[in-house]
Design a protein around this motif. Structure first.
Motif, PDB file in Angstrom:
ATOM      1  N   ILE A 178       0.818  -1.204   0.000  1.00 19.49           N
ATOM      2  CA  ILE A 178       0.000   0.000   0.000  1.00 19.49           C
ATOM      3  C   ILE A 178       0.858   1.263   0.000  1.00 19.49           C
ATOM      4  O   ILE A 178       0.424   2.337  -0.431  1.00 19.49           O
ATOM      5  CB  ILE A 178      -0.961  -0.004   1.220  1.00 19.49           C
ATOM      6  N   SER A 179       2.104   1.144   0.446  1.00 13.45           N
ATOM      7  CA  SER A 179       3.013   2.294   0.481  1.00 13.45           C
ATOM      8  C   SER A 179       3.468   2.718  -0.908  1.00 13.45           C
ATOM      9  O   SER A 179       4.008   3.806  -1.089  1.00 13.45           O
ATOM     10  CB  SER A 179       4.245   1.959   1.322  1.00 13.45           C
ATOM     11  N   GLY A 180       3.262   1.839  -1.888  1.00 21.95           N
ATOM     12  CA  GLY A 180       3.752   2.130  -3.228  1.00 21.95           C
ATOM     13  C   GLY A 180       5.145   1.611  -3.486  1.00 21.95           C
ATOM     14  O   GLY A 180       5.658   1.721  -4.604  1.00 21.95           O
ATOM     15  N   ASN A 181       5.776   1.030  -2.472  1.00 19.43           N
ATOM     16  CA  ASN A 181       7.084   0.423  -2.668  1.00 19.43           C
ATOM     17  C   ASN A 181       6.942  -0.897  -3.422  1.00 19.43           C
ATOM     18  O   ASN A 181       5.887  -1.528  -3.384  1.00 19.43           O
ATOM     19  CB  ASN A 181       7.775   0.171  -1.320  1.00 19.43           C
ATOM     20  N   SER A 182       8.004  -1.296  -4.092  1.00 20.68           N
ATOM     21  CA  SER A 182       7.964  -2.573  -4.807  1.00 20.68           C
ATOM     22  C   SER A 182       9.128  -3.431  -4.335  1.00 20.68           C
ATOM     23  O   SER A 182      10.241  -2.944  -4.172  1.00 20.68           O
ATOM     24  CB  SER A 182       8.058  -2.354  -6.325  1.00 20.68           C
ATOM     25  N   PHE A 232      -6.975   2.739  -5.716  1.00 18.15           N
ATOM     26  CA  PHE A 232      -5.522   2.823  -5.818  1.00 18.15           C
ATOM     27  C   PHE A 232      -5.066   4.134  -6.444  1.00 18.15           C
ATOM     28  O   PHE A 232      -3.974   4.626  -6.138  1.00 18.15           O
ATOM     29  CB  PHE A 232      -4.969   1.635  -6.605  1.00 18.15           C
ATOM     30  N   LYS A 233      -5.881   4.736  -7.306  1.00 20.34           N
ATOM     31  CA  LYS A 233      -5.493   5.997  -7.943  1.00 20.34           C
ATOM     32  C   LYS A 233      -5.248   7.092  -6.905  1.00 20.34           C
ATOM     33  O   LYS A 233      -4.327   7.905  -7.050  1.00 20.34           O
ATOM     34  CB  LYS A 233      -6.572   6.451  -8.919  1.00 20.34           C
ATOM     35  N   ASP A 234      -6.059   7.120  -5.872  1.00 14.99           N
ATOM     36  CA  ASP A 234      -6.000   8.222  -4.902  1.00 14.99           C
ATOM     37  C   ASP A 234      -5.049   7.963  -3.749  1.00 14.99           C
ATOM     38  O   ASP A 234      -4.877   8.827  -2.878  1.00 14.99           O
ATOM     39  CB  ASP A 234      -7.403   8.513  -4.368  1.00 14.99           C
TER      40      ASP A 234
END
Length: 236
Positions: A178-182, A232-234
């Motif tokens: 959810i943090s956007g990390n991969s 997920f966009k927001d």
């Protein structure tokens, strides 16, 4: 999660190999494909001495992950598709050549596509000549009949409910952060809604190869996909 991804990759490759064995001789005429390729030469080169131009050179395109050629200028959408597991096979190349923006939204390729399935088949046969040992490449089964790969504009116009999307996204978050990390799995936080919807429907139609994502997308309705995309966009 990295082990799970590796297992899925092996399963996907096994399925592709099995399909390729049944379809190895179904491509068109490479000599006719050389004529069709003239439509591509303003952006692409192929053969000895081929270099990246507006688009990447196309030697060895079969089996290449999307957006992976060093020195080529790719769109963010193409890079994202490659990170997400898109491999150029007979099937995915056929869909892309038919209508590039239907498979990769916001691709840099401004080409309108080739609607004639025979022309596409000849072109794929020509491109395959410039891949390593083309007789033994384990491509996915080529498109045998004309297929409309465009999403219904009504699907792209759906306004998803982010709160409902948050509820549905719990399964996504077992792998994606959810943090956007991969960490071996591509980030999906902050994706443009259209890109997300196009990607999920590409999994649903099995144009994108990841078997787990194909299964998950196949269980979702158009409205549910729109809701998850809105959620997920927001996220930041």
């Amino acid at each position: 999660m990295s082990g799970r991804r590796a297992i899925c990759s092996v399963l996907a490759l096994a399925a592709v190999v099995a399909a390729g064995l049944a379809s190895a001789n179904e491509l068109g005429d490479p000599d006719k494909g050389a004529e069709v390729f003239k439509k591509c030469t303003s952006c692409h080169q192929i053969g000895g001495g081929a270099k990246n131009r507006v688009g990447p050179q196309l030697n060895g395109i079969f089996g290449r992950p999307a957006g992976s050629l060093d020195g080529a200028n790719y769109s963010k959408s193409m890079l994202r598709a490659g990170d997400d597991g898109l491999i150029w096979t007979e099937e995915t190349l056929d869909a892309y050549i038919e209508n590039p923006k239907a498979l990769i939204s916001k691709t840099r390729m401004s080409f309108r596509g080739i609607s004639d399935i025979k022309e596409r088949s000849h072109l794929l046969a020509y491109l395959r000549v410039f891949s390593d040992d083309p007789a033994n490449i384990p491509e996915a089964e080529p498109t045998a009949t004309a297929t409309d790969h465009d999403l219904d504009p009504a699907i792209l116009a759906l306004k998803g409910d982010p709160e409902y999307g948050e509820y549905l996204a719990s399964e996504c978050l077992t792998c994606h952060q959810i943090s956007g990390n991969s960490d071996g799995i591509p980030a999906i936080t902050g994706w443009p809604t259209e890109d997300f919807v196009v990607a999920m429907h590409a999994y649903k139609r099995k144009l994108r190869p990841h078997p787990v994502m194909q299964m998950m997308a196949g269980r979702l309705s158009d409205e549910e996909i729109a809701a998850i995309a809105a959620y997920f966009k927001d996220l930041e």
